[in-house]
Design a protein around this motif. Structure first.
Motif, mmCIF file in Angstrom:
data_model
loop_
_atom_site.group_PDB
_atom_site.id
_atom_site.type_symbol
_atom_site.label_atom_id
_atom_site.label_comp_id
_atom_site.label_asym_id
_atom_site.label_seq_id
_atom_site.Cartn_x
_atom_site.Cartn_y
_atom_site.Cartn_z
ATOM 1 N N LEU A 172 -4.681 12.296 -4.921
ATOM 2 C CA LEU A 172 -4.560 11.595 -3.647
ATOM 3 C C LEU A 172 -5.737 10.649 -3.437
ATOM 4 C CD1 LEU A 172 -3.201 11.087 -0.951
ATOM 5 C CD2 LEU A 172 -4.315 13.133 -0.048
ATOM 6 N N THR A 173 -6.928 11.091 -3.801
ATOM 7 C CA THR A 173 -8.105 10.240 -3.647
ATOM 8 C C THR A 173 -7.991 8.989 -4.504
ATOM 9 O OG1 THR A 173 -9.479 12.187 -3.219
ATOM 10 C CG2 THR A 173 -10.611 10.169 -3.859
ATOM 11 N N VAL B 96 0.541 4.117 -3.004
ATOM 12 C CA VAL B 96 0.131 5.494 -2.735
ATOM 13 C C VAL B 96 1.224 6.472 -3.140
ATOM 14 C CG1 VAL B 96 -0.461 7.136 -0.917
ATOM 15 C CG2 VAL B 96 -1.493 4.869 -0.917
ATOM 16 N N SER C 63 -1.746 2.947 4.119
ATOM 17 C CA SER C 63 -2.158 3.809 3.012
ATOM 18 C C SER C 63 -2.273 5.239 3.520
ATOM 19 C CB SER C 63 -3.506 3.340 2.452
ATOM 20 O OG SER C 63 -3.401 2.068 1.855
ATOM 21 N N GLY C 64 -2.856 5.403 4.708
ATOM 22 C CA GLY C 64 -2.939 6.727 5.307
ATOM 23 C C GLY C 64 -1.579 7.296 5.661
ATOM 24 N N THR D 121 1.206 9.554 -6.138
ATOM 25 C CA THR D 121 1.111 10.917 -5.602
ATOM 26 C C THR D 121 2.462 11.622 -5.731
ATOM 27 O OG1 THR D 121 1.485 9.996 -3.367
ATOM 28 C CG2 THR D 121 -0.790 10.418 -4.033
ATOM 29 N N VAL E 237 -6.477 0.913 -1.380
ATOM 30 C CA VAL E 237 -7.539 0.248 -0.616
ATOM 31 C C VAL E 237 -8.131 -0.911 -1.415
ATOM 32 C CG1 VAL E 237 -9.851 0.560 0.351
ATOM 33 C CG2 VAL E 237 -8.077 2.248 0.809
ATOM 34 N N LEU F 180 -5.386 6.609 -3.016
ATOM 35 C CA LEU F 180 -5.905 5.897 -1.848
ATOM 36 C C LEU F 180 -6.891 4.809 -2.256
ATOM 37 C CD1 LEU F 180 -6.369 8.910 0.585
ATOM 38 C CD2 LEU F 180 -4.811 6.985 0.912
ATOM 39 N N ALA G 33 -0.007 8.439 2.473
ATOM 40 C CA ALA G 33 -0.648 9.675 2.015
ATOM 41 C C ALA G 33 -0.088 10.880 2.752
ATOM 42 C CB ALA G 33 -2.157 9.579 2.223
ATOM 43 N N VAL H 146 -5.788 10.320 6.670
ATOM 44 C CA VAL H 146 -6.220 10.851 5.372
ATOM 45 C C VAL H 146 -6.709 12.286 5.527
ATOM 46 C CG1 VAL H 146 -7.952 10.600 3.554
ATOM 47 C CG2 VAL H 146 -6.706 8.602 4.371
ATOM 48 N N PHE I 267 -6.957 5.394 9.805
ATOM 49 C CA PHE I 267 -7.006 5.731 8.381
ATOM 50 C C PHE I 267 -7.734 7.047 8.155
ATOM 51 C CE2 PHE I 267 -9.416 5.387 4.338
ATOM 52 C CZ PHE I 267 -8.349 5.375 3.455
ATOM 53 N N CYS J 282 0.822 -1.213 0.000
ATOM 54 C CA CYS J 282 0.000 0.000 0.000
ATOM 55 C C CYS J 282 0.855 1.261 0.000
ATOM 56 C CB CYS J 282 -0.939 -0.014 1.199
ATOM 57 S SG CYS J 282 -2.237 -1.274 1.075
#
Length: 545
Positions: free
Chosen positions: A142-143, A115, A189-190, A119, A150, A146, A193, A265, A261, A111
């Motif tokens: 970014l969305t 990400v 993932s968070g 990004t 996910v 993620l 980010a 985020v 998360f 993950c």
């Protein structure tokens, strides 16, 4: 036109504001990852299925399973590596124990890479600036990144749970196991980010995220190896274990990674709105006006580029060596009651003494990880070339061959450092536990260093691919995967010796305990030198692309 001016109107694009274009980017990035994501999912699912199958095959009685579980829980070093067995020793519980923490960590790595790739790496390459000039919102990249990560973590967790159910394991425990991996993927993932907003380069963003992962795994290991079990509540990897899959499942624990998360985020989105495109929250420090004498050459340049990566790998090898040295004396007790496991260890280690066979197998595994470092290090050659940073260097007095040799020399030195750290760590702990420090320290150090020629063959193959087929340089990972299959799995599958001999790791003496014949080591070194020379010659003759 500055990046800030370029992106200013993007916040008000369309009715969804900063999210405009996220769906389009998600489709593009899922297509870009059509090889990477299935490879991760297949590899980790294969780890689950092979673990369940081997436990069912090798421990065919409840007493053997219970004995194995007791041996694990009585050994602090094993608990530090994998955690404790949380039930009475069923196949389901042991499967969740064996791959629970390590699989959660690998899910986190997947993950983080996804990400950061979509990004910070896109910003660093300048592609997001072009994308931002169109009807794409500031939050859309970014969305989409993620959602990509996910999706990968969710698919992995679902497939892993399905595989366990198909093997006859309890459905509730299998689902909890899959969700524990998914939770680890959510958290990191968070984390990725957030680090992608903080750092200005993808390398630093990955490094910061992996540092958080390393601390999390270390906290979990400290908690499991000591009486301070509360420390695992500070670790996202510890949360995956606290779900207690295939034991008395604790479903409420899954709220922790979900909450983490959401918070991470939210912080990442907040920072996205407050920084310029291409910049990070951490501003890069300006270097001195003149380079010091230690940085006036290609060798010192490559050391500067690779030192952080090398120190990270070497630290991990040191910790792993300490753990292996602590487990070695008790390996006979760990597999008590299973002749099949003893036979497998002896096949892999190439000798009858179970402690030496176990250590020889561990040294072979560390050689594979060292080869992975070597491939990663030499692929930096291609990254420097494709990013356009090679041509300015070659415009100076530095020649092609000298530049490539400097990279190769740094890689070779790095492999020596890593295996030396492993040998010293194993020798110190194993020697102290067996009251034979003077004998075991040089013995284990020699066993570790004996792995170097086979590692160098893999590195030289990567150099040849870079020199002759630069666009296929990443196939060095495929070469390593083939050698892994032949050298490590071949003895267990009963492959013909002629096929297994294609792997350089097959020719490495099984040390400690085996015959220390120098001839195979000299032959492997000669092969590595020949492949490296061919790669350098090909690089010297081709165009810089």
């Amino acid at each position: 036109m500055t990046a800030t001016t370029l992106h200013a109107p993007a916040r008000d694009v369309g009715r969804d504001g900063g999210l405009a274009g996220a769906g389009m980017l998600l489709k593009i990035w899922l297509r870009r990852d059509r090889v990477m994501m299935p490879a991760w999912i297949y590899g980790l699912t294969a780890l689950v299925s092979s673990t369940v199958y081997s436990l069912k095959h090798e421990y065919d009685t409840p007493s053997a399973l219970a004995s194995f579980a007791r041996g694990i829980n009585d050994n602090p070093s094993t608990r530090a590596l994998y955690g404790p067995v949380l039930n009475d020793g069923s196949v389901a519980g042991l499967s969740a124990w064996r791959v629970g923490a390590t699989g959660a960590a690998f899910t986190a790595v997947m993950c983080v890479l996804l990400v950061v790739r979509h990004t910070r790496a896109e910003e660093e390459a300048g592609r997001l600036e072009l994308v931002g000039a169109a009807a794409v919102g500031r939050r859309a990249p970014l969305t989409a990144a993620l959602l990509t990560a996910v999706t990968a973590a969710g698919t992995l967790g679902a497939v892993a749970a399905l595989v366990m159910i198909l093997f006859g394991l309890p459905a509730a425990g299998s689902v909890a196991f899959g969700l524990s991996w998914f939770g680890a993927g959510l958290v990191f993932s968070g984390v990725a980010a957030l680090t992608a907003q903080i750092a200005e380069t993808s390398r630093l963003a990955n490094g910061l995220a992996f540092a958080v992962l390393g601390v999390s795994y270390l906290l979990r290991g400290v908690a499991d190896a000591s009486s301070a079990h509360w420390v695992s509540w500070l670790s996202p990897i510890g949360w995956a274990q606290r779900v207690r899959p295939c034991a008395d499942e604790q479903w409420a624990v899954l709220l922790l990674p979900l909450a983490a998360f959401v918070l991470l985020v939210a912080a990442a989105y907040l920072l996205t709105e407050r920084r310029d495109l291409g910049a990070g929250i951490l501003a890069p420090s300006l270097g001195p006006a003149h380079a010091p004498p230690s940085l006036r050459g290609p060798f010192s340049l490559w050391w500067r580029l690779q030192r952080g990566t090398l120190l990270g790998w070497a630290g991990g090898f040191l910790v792993y060596g300490l753990a292996i040295g602590g487990v070695a004396d008790g390996v006979d007790d760990l597999v008590n009651g299973s002749d099949a496991v003893l036979d497998d260890i002896r096949k892999m280690g190439g000798q009858q003494d179970i402690a030496d066979a176990f250590l020889a197998t561990a040294m072979g595994l560390m050689a594979l990880f060292t080869a992975a470092y070597a491939v990663q290090s030499l692929l930096r050659l291609r990254a420097e070339e494709s990013a356009g940073r090679l041509e300015p260097v070659l415009a100076t007095a530095v020649g092609r061959t000298r530049w490539a040799v400097a990279a190769l020399a740094n890689t070779v030195a790095g492999t020596v450092v890593m295996l030396t750290a492993t040998g010293l760590a194993v020798g110190l702990v194993h020697g102290a536990r067996s009251d034979d420090l003077a004998g075991q320290l040089p013995r284990q150090l020699g066993a570790a260093l004996a792995q170097l020629p086979s590692v160098w063959v893999v590195a030289a193959a990567a150099m040849l691919l870079f020199g002759a087929l630069p666009r296929a340089a990443s196939a060095g990972w495929g070469v390593l995967a083939v050698f892994l299959l032949l050298g490590q799995v071949g003895p267990l599958l009963g492959l013909p010796q002629a096929i297994m001999d294609l792997s350089p790791f097959t020719h490495t003496p099984k040390l400690p305990g085996g015959d220390a014949d120098p001839l195979p080591l000299l032959a492997l070194t000669a092969v590595a030198a020949g492949l490296a020379a061919a790669g350098l010659a090909a690089f010297r003759r081709r165009d810089v692309t």
